[in-house]
Design a protein around this motif. Structure first.
Motif, PDB file in Angstrom:
ATOM      1  N   ALA A  41       0.831  -1.209   0.000  1.00 61.35           N
ATOM      2  CA  ALA A  41       0.000   0.000   0.000  1.00 61.35           C
ATOM      3  C   ALA A  41       0.863   1.256   0.000  1.00 61.35           C
ATOM      4  CB  ALA A  41      -0.918   0.004   1.217  1.00 61.35           C
ATOM      5  N   PRO A  42       0.521   2.260  -0.831  1.00 60.03           N
ATOM      6  CA  PRO A  42       1.284   3.518  -0.806  1.00 60.03           C
ATOM      7  C   PRO A  42       1.222   4.226   0.543  1.00 60.03           C
ATOM      8  CG  PRO A  42      -0.017   3.344  -2.823  1.00 60.03           C
ATOM      9  CD  PRO A  42      -0.463   2.225  -1.928  1.00 60.03           C
ATOM     10  N   HIS A  43       0.083   4.103   1.231  1.00 62.97           N
ATOM     11  CA  HIS A  43      -0.061   4.736   2.541  1.00 62.97           C
ATOM     12  C   HIS A  43      -0.799   3.782   3.479  1.00 62.97           C
ATOM     13  CE1 HIS A  43       1.308   8.612   1.025  1.00 62.97           C
ATOM     14  NE2 HIS A  43       0.508   8.433  -0.013  1.00 62.97           N
ATOM     15  N   ILE A  44      -0.415   3.833   4.763  1.00 63.16           N
ATOM     16  CA  ILE A  44      -1.031   2.972   5.778  1.00 63.16           C
ATOM     17  C   ILE A  44      -1.389   3.836   6.981  1.00 63.16           C
ATOM     18  CG2 ILE A  44      -0.798   0.896   7.186  1.00 63.16           C
ATOM     19  CD1 ILE A  44       1.482   0.021   5.305  1.00 63.16           C
ATOM     20  N   ILE A  45      -2.627   3.682   7.463  1.00 66.18           N
ATOM     21  CA  ILE A  45      -3.099   4.481   8.591  1.00 66.18           C
ATOM     22  C   ILE A  45      -2.801   3.763   9.903  1.00 66.18           C
ATOM     23  CG2 ILE A  45      -5.093   5.612   9.653  1.00 66.18           C
ATOM     24  CD1 ILE A  45      -6.510   5.248   6.908  1.00 66.18           C
ATOM     25  N   ASP A  46      -2.247   4.497  10.834  1.00 64.07           N
ATOM     26  CA  ASP A  46      -2.117   4.067  12.233  1.00 64.07           C
ATOM     27  C   ASP A  46      -3.079   4.937  13.033  1.00 64.07           C
ATOM     28  OD1 ASP A  46      -1.452   3.679  14.911  1.00 64.07           O
ATOM     29  OD2 ASP A  46       0.710   3.664  14.557  1.00 64.07           O
ATOM     30  N   LYS A  47      -4.201   4.341  13.437  1.00 64.17           N
ATOM     31  CA  LYS A  47      -5.252   5.115  14.088  1.00 64.17           C
ATOM     32  C   LYS A  47      -5.259   4.859  15.602  1.00 64.17           C
ATOM     33  CE  LYS A  47      -9.390   4.115  15.098  1.00 64.17           C
ATOM     34  NZ  LYS A  47      -9.702   4.793  16.367  1.00 64.17           N
ATOM     35  N   MET A  48      -4.171   5.083  16.248  1.00 63.56           N
ATOM     36  CA  MET A  48      -4.125   5.012  17.697  1.00 63.56           C
ATOM     37  C   MET A  48      -4.336   6.431  18.230  1.00 63.56           C
ATOM     38  SD  MET A  48      -3.914   3.346  20.500  1.00 63.56           S
ATOM     39  CE  MET A  48      -3.149   1.724  20.254  1.00 63.56           C
ATOM     40  N   PRO A  49      -5.510   6.736  18.814  1.00 67.57           N
ATOM     41  CA  PRO A  49      -5.765   8.120  19.250  1.00 67.57           C
ATOM     42  C   PRO A  49      -4.680   8.661  20.169  1.00 67.57           C
ATOM     43  CG  PRO A  49      -7.786   6.840  19.334  1.00 67.57           C
ATOM     44  CD  PRO A  49      -6.683   5.868  19.035  1.00 67.57           C
ATOM     45  N   GLY A  50      -4.180   7.806  21.079  1.00 71.06           N
ATOM     46  CA  GLY A  50      -3.188   8.256  22.050  1.00 71.06           C
ATOM     47  C   GLY A  50      -1.836   8.584  21.479  1.00 71.06           C
ATOM     48  N   ASN A  51      -1.659   8.415  20.179  1.00 73.27           N
ATOM     49  CA  ASN A  51      -0.378   8.804  19.571  1.00 73.27           C
ATOM     50  C   ASN A  51      -0.169  10.311  19.565  1.00 73.27           C
ATOM     51  OD1 ASN A  51       0.600   6.239  19.087  1.00 73.27           O
ATOM     52  ND2 ASN A  51      -0.131   6.153  16.969  1.00 73.27           N
ATOM     53  N   PHE A  52      -1.171  11.076  20.034  1.00 72.57           N
ATOM     54  CA  PHE A  52      -0.916  12.508  20.193  1.00 72.57           C
ATOM     55  C   PHE A  52       0.238  12.743  21.172  1.00 72.57           C
ATOM     56  CE2 PHE A  52      -3.803  11.895  23.814  1.00 72.57           C
ATOM     57  CZ  PHE A  52      -3.229  12.691  24.797  1.00 72.57           C
ATOM     58  N   LEU A  53       0.510  11.774  22.040  1.00 76.70           N
ATOM     59  CA  LEU A  53       1.646  11.878  22.954  1.00 76.70           C
ATOM     60  C   LEU A  53       2.977  11.885  22.211  1.00 76.70           C
ATOM     61  CD1 LEU A  53       0.482   9.208  25.562  1.00 76.70           C
ATOM     62  CD2 LEU A  53       0.514  11.675  25.935  1.00 76.70           C
ATOM     63  N   TYR A  54       3.003  11.279  21.027  1.00 72.29           N
ATOM     64  CA  TYR A  54       4.266  11.010  20.351  1.00 72.29           C
ATOM     65  C   TYR A  54       4.449  11.849  19.094  1.00 72.29           C
ATOM     66  CZ  TYR A  54       3.570   7.041  23.423  1.00 72.29           C
ATOM     67  OH  TYR A  54       3.316   6.261  24.519  1.00 72.29           O
ATOM     68  N   VAL A  55       3.730  12.958  18.985  1.00 73.73           N
ATOM     69  CA  VAL A  55       3.872  13.802  17.794  1.00 73.73           C
ATOM     70  C   VAL A  55       5.328  14.251  17.625  1.00 73.73           C
ATOM     71  CG1 VAL A  55       3.265  16.047  16.793  1.00 73.73           C
ATOM     72  CG2 VAL A  55       1.475  14.558  17.734  1.00 73.73           C
ATOM     73  N   GLY A  56       5.985  14.631  18.714  1.00 75.39           N
ATOM     74  CA  GLY A  56       7.389  15.027  18.621  1.00 75.39           C
ATOM     75  C   GLY A  56       8.266  13.892  18.141  1.00 75.39           C
ATOM     76  N   LEU A  57       8.031  12.697  18.651  1.00 72.27           N
ATOM     77  CA  LEU A  57       8.787  11.524  18.224  1.00 72.27           C
ATOM     78  C   LEU A  57       8.525  11.232  16.748  1.00 72.27           C
ATOM     79  CD1 LEU A  57      10.709   9.385  19.397  1.00 72.27           C
ATOM     80  CD2 LEU A  57       8.707   7.983  19.911  1.00 72.27           C
ATOM     81  N   ILE A  58       7.266  11.351  16.334  1.00 69.47           N
ATOM     82  CA  ILE A  58       6.925  11.145  14.924  1.00 69.47           C
ATOM     83  C   ILE A  58       7.693  12.132  14.048  1.00 69.47           C
ATOM     84  CG2 ILE A  58       5.069  11.326  13.225  1.00 69.47           C
ATOM     85  CD1 ILE A  58       3.134  10.372  15.458  1.00 69.47           C
TER      86      ILE A  58
END
Length: 538
Positions: A382-399
């Motif tokens: 797939a060209p793009h894959i969704i990771d829909k973990m709501p709590g990943n807002f904690l890791y925006v800096g890491l992303i």
């Protein structure tokens, strides 16, 4: 959450045996340990098993049971090591293989768990528990049709396996096959009238007034169960949903209060520690730090992250994007959480988030490679894959440091509507902050502060999608969303409710329908009960 079935039975095999007398003594200690296990006395069981190993140092049953005891104490690494030692002695033992798979699955190692379940079933094809647990693992892997096959095989072997009937219904419901699901749930309670989880699913899936007989059964069952038990929690939430659907507002909210209170009593959770954790993340990922380490990650644009509070529209946005032919959905993945926890350094007592400041050059690229590798397991092409973990807002800096070219969709919904919806849902995974109105308001406010920080220090590639705007102007907002993700327009994204895929979140039924506005202000019917939440939000 579907409950994995472990089996503490002993082996039919044994390794090279000591003398008959010492073996008999070891077996006696093992039998005593099993009695302790049955009574919940794990420490006593361990003592007996160590005595067994003194008599027979390589007894596979003793090693296996010690592994189960280590699991109950929360030491997964030790549990895996002990059961692997047992398997070194008897490699094809189906019980050992299945219980090792259970531990691996609980630790998030889904592929390894599936492999061990299948090895167990190769050794013992009629092992109903292994078929059942394989079904759970396959669901977590996104292979829902295969999971249904496993549950049906379980029921061929044991028609009274009520948890398998329930899970079969749940899997069917995730595919939108609601009437079939309700048939299975009702079959479960016909076989086990005390099976509260199925009553809850009936009340939630039917989305209409319950049959009076089913309602009275739930009401009669409630006083007979322990107040903080899993059964009580499911009955409270089920009755609340039933009363809500019939317009009994005060009665519904009373059941939600009791259900949330019972659930909260089972959780070890300190809201102040959580808000401090959010503050530590913001302090660590400063604008200066993000600028200093920029460019060290992987330039892949495969991941699309959908973040936000639960019940803020994350599943809806995932469904819209997954309707595009160039996008695959992997569901709610724990990979970023696992990566952050794996950074901890016991020797220095440093952990996430502070430890990221001391990571060597090249490590963010290594972390990104690990993440992409695990993500690719879900959709290799797939060209793009969704990771829909709501709590990943904690890791925006890491992303931002790992995957600077990835897109982050931040779902935003009215605070009262979001929090009310959280409070009135019993989640599959523990959302610990949702079971008390004051804690929920405090958490929401802390989450919004952290998101405001991300917008200040790293605004690029974060798209705020407002749920209410999407409902009011579906096509316009959908076009903005696709443009942000660098995707061409596709009409399927407007007809997202027709997309055939498994949805395993609390919004599974909603995303099977076109957009509707009736849920926008549902919380206002309960406004008189929500003053603690409103005060906490303010």
């Amino acid at each position: 959450m579907n409950e994995i079935k472990s089996n503490p039975r002993v082996s039919r095999e044994s390794a090279a045996a000591p003398s008959p007398e010492t073996l008999a003594q070891a077996q006696a200690h093992i039998a005593e340990a099993l009695d302790h296990f049955a009574g919940g006395r794990v420490v006593d069981a361990e003592n007996c098993l160590h005595q067994a190993l003194n008599q027979a140092p390589d007894h596979p049953d003793a090693l296996h049971l010690l592994g189960l005891a280590a699991k109950q104490r929360g030491n997964d690494d030790q549990a895996i090591d002990l059961i692997e030692q047992a398997l070194d002695l008897v490699p094809q033992n189906p019980v050992f293989l299945s219980n090792l798979a259970n531990i691996l699955l609980d630790a998030g190692e889904v592929e390894a768990a599936i492999d061990h379940y299948r090895r167990a079933l190769d050794a013992e094809p009629s092992y109903a528990d292994a078929h059942f647990n394989l079904g759970i693992a396959l669901e977590r892997r996104g292979q829902t049709e295969d999971a249904i096959t496993s549950y049906r095989k379980t029921l061929e072997l044991d028609a009274d396996f009520v948890a398998a009937i329930h899970n079969l219904g749940s899997a069917l419901e995730s595919l939108g096959r609601v009437e079939e699901a309700l048939t299975e749930y009702r079959k479960a309670v016909s076989k086990s009238p005390e099976y509260a989880r199925a009553y809850y699913r009936i009340a939630s899936a039917s989305n209409a007034e319950l049959d009076e007989n089913e309602l009275s059964k739930m009401e009669d069952l409630l006083p007979t169960v322990e107040p903080t038990s899993d059964s009580a929690i499911h009955l409270h939430f089920g009755l609340a949903r039933a009363y809500n659907n019939s317009g009994r507002i005060d009665a519904a909210f009373r059941q939600w209060v009791l259900g949330n209170r019972a659930k909260r009593a089972t959780l070890d959770y300190d809201i102040q520690n959580i808000t401090r954790f959010h503050e530590r993340i913001a302090e660590t990922f400063s604008q200066e730090f993000l600028h200093e380490r920029h460019g060290e990650g992987d330039d892949s644009d495969v991941p699309i992250f959908v973040v936000g509070m639960p019940r803020s529209g994350t599943t809806l946005v995932e469904q819209i994007l997954a309707s595009h032919p160039n996008v695959a959905a992997a569901g709610e993945l724990p990979y970023l959480r696992d990566i952050s926890r794996g950074l901890a350094d016991p020797s220095s007592e440093k952990e996430f988030p502070e430890i990221v400041s001391s990571l060597p050059e090249g490590e963010f690229k290594n972390l990104a490679s690990d993440y992409i590798g695990r993500l690719r397991d879900w959709a290799p092409a797939a060209p793009h894959i969704i990771d829909k973990m709501p709590g990943n807002f904690l890791y925006v800096g890491l992303i931002k440091l790992m995957l600077p070219n990835s897109r982050i969709i931040h779902c935003v919904r009215d605070p009262m509507a979001t929090c009310f919806s959280c409070y009135t849902h019993l989640f599959n995974s523990p959302q610990r902050f949702t079971y008390d109105l004051v804690e929920l308001g405090i958490y929401y406010s802390s989450y919004r502060r952290l998101m405001a920080h991300w917008h200040r220090v790293a605004p690029e590639r974060i798209f705020d999608l407002h749920y209410e705007e999407l409902v009011d102007e579906q096509e316009a907002v959908t076009r903005e969303l696709l443009e942000f993700c660098n995707l061409d327009w596709n009409d399927s994204c407007l007809a997202f409710h027709k997309t055939n895929r498994a949805v395993r979140t609390a919004s599974a039924l909603q995303v099977r329908k076109p957009l509707y506005k009736s849920a926008l202000d549902e919380w206002r019917r309960y406004q008189g009960h929500l003053s603690p939440l409103l005060e906490a939000l303010n």
